[in-house]
Design a protein around this motif. Structure first.
Motif, PDB file in Angstrom:
ATOM      1  N   THR A   1      14.137  16.312   6.810  1.00  7.93           N
ATOM      2  CA  THR A   1      13.414  14.960   7.171  1.00  7.93           C
ATOM      3  C   THR A   1      12.335  15.021   8.129  1.00  7.93           C
ATOM      4  O   THR A   1      12.224  16.286   8.427  1.00  7.93           O
ATOM      5  N   ALA A   2      11.657  14.036   8.242  1.00  7.83           N
ATOM      6  CA  ALA A   2      10.330  14.145   8.982  1.00  7.83           C
ATOM      7  C   ALA A   2      10.288  12.866   9.777  1.00  7.83           C
ATOM      8  O   ALA A   2      10.929  11.647   9.647  1.00  7.83           O
ATOM      9  N   LEU A   3       9.613  12.829  10.996  1.00 10.21           N
ATOM     10  CA  LEU A   3       9.582  11.784  11.885  1.00 10.21           C
ATOM     11  C   LEU A   3       8.193  11.293  11.729  1.00 10.21           C
ATOM     12  O   LEU A   3       7.023  11.884  11.550  1.00 10.21           O
ATOM     13  N   VAL A   4       8.012   9.940  11.397  1.00 14.27           N
ATOM     14  CA  VAL A   4       6.563   9.184  11.201  1.00 14.27           C
ATOM     15  C   VAL A   4       5.899   9.201  12.354  1.00 14.27           C
ATOM     16  O   VAL A   4       6.644   8.470  13.363  1.00 14.27           O
ATOM     17  N   GLU A   5       4.933   9.598  12.736  1.00 12.49           N
ATOM     18  CA  GLU A   5       4.084   9.674  14.063  1.00 12.49           C
ATOM     19  C   GLU A   5       3.119   8.591  14.017  1.00 12.49           C
ATOM     20  O   GLU A   5       2.760   8.051  14.997  1.00 12.49           O
ATOM     21  N   GLU A   6       2.572   7.965  12.872  1.00 12.10           N
ATOM     22  CA  GLU A   6       1.553   7.043  12.752  1.00 12.10           C
ATOM     23  C   GLU A   6       2.083   5.653  12.534  1.00 12.10           C
ATOM     24  O   GLU A   6       2.938   5.361  11.683  1.00 12.10           O
ATOM     25  N   ASP A   7       1.773   4.581  13.458  1.00  7.22           N
ATOM     26  CA  ASP A   7       2.332   3.323  13.402  1.00  7.22           C
ATOM     27  C   ASP A   7       1.972   2.594  12.176  1.00  7.22           C
ATOM     28  O   ASP A   7       0.794   2.735  11.708  1.00  7.22           O
ATOM     29  N   MET A   8       3.022   2.113  11.319  1.00  4.26           N
ATOM     30  CA  MET A   8       2.622   1.263  10.263  1.00  4.26           C
ATOM     31  C   MET A   8       1.826   2.132   9.327  1.00  4.26           C
ATOM     32  O   MET A   8       0.947   1.727   8.427  1.00  4.26           O
ATOM     33  N   ALA A   9       2.415   3.457   9.061  1.00  3.27           N
ATOM     34  CA  ALA A   9       1.896   4.186   8.086  1.00  3.27           C
ATOM     35  C   ALA A   9       2.209   3.702   6.604  1.00  3.27           C
ATOM     36  O   ALA A   9       3.312   3.387   6.301  1.00  3.27           O
ATOM     37  N   ALA A  10       1.307   3.745   5.723  1.00  2.00           N
ATOM     38  CA  ALA A  10       1.473   3.247   4.504  1.00  2.00           C
ATOM     39  C   ALA A  10       2.337   4.390   3.509  1.00  2.00           C
ATOM     40  O   ALA A  10       1.943   5.698   3.480  1.00  2.00           O
ATOM     41  N   LEU A  11       3.141   3.599   2.730  1.00  5.70           N
ATOM     42  CA  LEU A  11       3.832   4.556   1.757  1.00  5.70           C
ATOM     43  C   LEU A  11       3.381   3.727   0.330  1.00  5.70           C
ATOM     44  O   LEU A  11       3.413   2.715   0.181  1.00  5.70           O
ATOM     45  N   ARG A  12       2.769   4.789  -0.402  1.00 11.60           N
ATOM     46  CA  ARG A  12       1.970   4.315  -1.510  1.00 11.60           C
ATOM     47  C   ARG A  12       2.587   4.736  -2.660  1.00 11.60           C
ATOM     48  O   ARG A  12       3.512   5.629  -2.943  1.00 11.60           O
ATOM     49  N   MET A  13       2.397   4.006  -4.007  1.00 15.73           N
ATOM     50  CA  MET A  13       2.916   4.152  -5.175  1.00 15.73           C
ATOM     51  C   MET A  13       2.468   5.752  -5.909  1.00 15.73           C
ATOM     52  O   MET A  13       3.425   6.203  -6.609  1.00 15.73           O
ATOM     53  N   LYS A  14       1.280   6.157  -5.271  1.00 13.92           N
ATOM     54  CA  LYS A  14       0.969   7.467  -5.914  1.00 13.92           C
ATOM     55  C   LYS A  14       0.401   8.078  -4.883  1.00 13.92           C
ATOM     56  O   LYS A  14      -0.040   7.468  -3.726  1.00 13.92           O
ATOM     57  N   PRO A  15       0.215   9.539  -4.836  1.00 10.42           N
ATOM     58  CA  PRO A  15      -0.546   9.968  -3.549  1.00 10.42           C
ATOM     59  C   PRO A  15      -2.081  10.150  -3.619  1.00 10.42           C
ATOM     60  O   PRO A  15      -2.820  10.886  -3.822  1.00 10.42           O
ATOM     61  N   ASP A  16      -2.481   8.924  -3.120  1.00 11.63           N
ATOM     62  CA  ASP A  16      -3.804   8.664  -3.316  1.00 11.63           C
ATOM     63  C   ASP A  16      -4.178   7.428  -2.264  1.00 11.63           C
ATOM     64  O   ASP A  16      -3.331   6.398  -2.367  1.00 11.63           O
ATOM     65  N   ASP A  17      -5.151   7.354  -1.542  1.00 18.89           N
ATOM     66  CA  ASP A  17      -5.544   6.442  -0.633  1.00 18.89           C
ATOM     67  C   ASP A  17      -5.936   4.909  -1.381  1.00 18.89           C
ATOM     68  O   ASP A  17      -5.630   4.116  -0.739  1.00 18.89           O
ATOM     69  N   GLY A  18      -6.134   5.106  -2.595  1.00 17.20           N
ATOM     70  CA  GLY A  18      -6.334   3.797  -3.281  1.00 17.20           C
ATOM     71  C   GLY A  18      -5.333   3.191  -3.750  1.00 17.20           C
ATOM     72  O   GLY A  18      -5.339   2.092  -4.433  1.00 17.20           O
ATOM     73  N   ALA A  19      -4.184   4.032  -3.771  1.00 15.24           N
ATOM     74  CA  ALA A  19      -3.045   3.445  -4.559  1.00 15.24           C
ATOM     75  C   ALA A  19      -2.225   2.428  -3.823  1.00 15.24           C
ATOM     76  O   ALA A  19      -2.259   2.262  -2.728  1.00 15.24           O
ATOM     77  N   PRO A  20      -1.663   1.357  -4.435  1.00 17.62           N
ATOM     78  CA  PRO A  20      -0.960   0.238  -3.908  1.00 17.62           C
ATOM     79  C   PRO A  20       0.036   0.780  -2.836  1.00 17.62           C
ATOM     80  O   PRO A  20       0.553   1.787  -3.046  1.00 17.62           O
ATOM     81  N   ILE A  21       0.098  -0.134  -1.914  1.00 18.60           N
ATOM     82  CA  ILE A  21       1.046   0.202  -0.927  1.00 18.60           C
ATOM     83  C   ILE A  21       2.519  -0.409  -1.270  1.00 18.60           C
ATOM     84  O   ILE A  21       2.743  -1.440  -1.567  1.00 18.60           O
ATOM     85  N   ASN A  22       3.655   0.509  -1.223  1.00 19.73           N
ATOM     86  CA  ASN A  22       4.967  -0.062  -1.504  1.00 19.73           C
ATOM     87  C   ASN A  22       5.535  -0.671  -0.160  1.00 19.73           C
ATOM     88  O   ASN A  22       6.348  -1.754  -0.145  1.00 19.73           O
ATOM     89  N   ALA A  23       5.192   0.054   1.172  1.00 19.94           N
ATOM     90  CA  ALA A  23       5.986  -0.260   2.353  1.00 19.94           C
ATOM     91  C   ALA A  23       5.038   0.056   3.289  1.00 19.94           C
ATOM     92  O   ALA A  23       4.140   0.942   3.098  1.00 19.94           O
ATOM     93  N   ARG A  24       5.352  -0.242   4.526  1.00 15.86           N
ATOM     94  CA  ARG A  24       4.975   0.347   5.983  1.00 15.86           C
ATOM     95  C   ARG A  24       6.148   1.018   6.676  1.00 15.86           C
ATOM     96  O   ARG A  24       7.104   0.376   6.778  1.00 15.86           O
TER      97      ARG A  24
ATOM     98  N   GLU B   1       7.144   2.336  10.606  1.00 18.77           N
ATOM     99  CA  GLU B   1       6.789   2.195  11.868  1.00 18.77           C
ATOM    100  C   GLU B   1       6.802   3.770  12.473  1.00 18.77           C
ATOM    101  O   GLU B   1       7.459   4.349  11.711  1.00 18.77           O
ATOM    102  N   ALA B   2       5.905   4.019  13.567  1.00 20.31           N
ATOM    103  CA  ALA B   2       6.167   5.217  14.247  1.00 20.31           C
ATOM    104  C   ALA B   2       7.604   5.550  14.808  1.00 20.31           C
ATOM    105  O   ALA B   2       8.102   4.465  15.240  1.00 20.31           O
ATOM    106  N   GLY B   3       8.287   6.652  14.596  1.00 21.91           N
ATOM    107  CA  GLY B   3       9.558   6.708  14.842  1.00 21.91           C
ATOM    108  C   GLY B   3      10.485   6.820  13.990  1.00 21.91           C
ATOM    109  O   GLY B   3      11.793   7.068  14.301  1.00 21.91           O
ATOM    110  N   VAL B   4      10.054   6.333  12.946  1.00 14.95           N
ATOM    111  CA  VAL B   4      11.196   6.289  11.761  1.00 14.95           C
ATOM    112  C   VAL B   4      11.542   7.839  11.374  1.00 14.95           C
ATOM    113  O   VAL B   4      10.575   8.477  11.121  1.00 14.95           O
TER     114      VAL B   4
END
Length: 152
Positions: free
Chosen positions: A86-109, A111-114
């Motif tokens: 498992t991993a702890l999300v450190e960046e608040d409202m970090a983007a979960l994307r459809m592909k490993p690419d900064d231009g890919a659509p965002i599935n969800a965000r 929060e920090a601490g998830v």
């Protein structure tokens, strides 16, 4: 200097022969963190977050010295730990994307601490699942996976 760096990368636990340090997760709902590797040592605090990522830094018999995201740690009985990553999300409202690419659509965000369950990880991205959502997240937004670590 280079020899000491190479030696540190090859360090293995004397009990399991697994790499040190390495990441695991808390298997139990609660885990006592002790000052030393036995039941006779004082409990310093109790971890209360199931699946929380922890880093094993030492081994002694059935005990593992762990540290959390803040660097706090102590000795935990091995039966309270899991190899599930498992991993702890450190960046608040970090983007979960459809592909490993900064231009890919965002599935969800997230929060920090998830706490997210890790899937595969490349050099820059990891596939995670958290709260019913999933997607690719930048490794730099996570604690619980080494920067150069590849997971398949």
């Amino acid at each position: 200097m280079m020899a000491s760096v190479a030696h540190a990368a090859d360090e293995r636990g004397p009990v399991t022969n697994l790499p040190l340090p390495r990441f695991v997760s808390l298997k139990a709902d609660e885990g006592n963190v002790r000052r030393g590797p036995s039941l006779s040592h004082r409990i310093d605090w109790v971890y209360t977050r199931r699946n929380m990522p922890l880093e094993i830094t030492a081994e002694f018999g059935h005990w593992r010295r762990v540290r959390d995201r803040e660097g706090a740690g102590g000795w935990v009985h091995y039966s309270l730990l899991s190899g599930v990553r498992t991993a702890l999300v450190e960046e608040d409202m970090a983007a979960l994307r459809m592909k490993p690419d900064d231009g890919a659509p965002i599935n969800a965000r997230a929060e920090a601490g998830v706490v997210a369950r890790l899937g595969e990880c490349g050099l820059e991205w990891c596939w995670v699942t958290a709260g019913g959502e999933r997607g690719w997240i930048r490794k730099t937004a996570l604690w619980g996976v080494k920067r150069d670590e590849i997971l398949e």
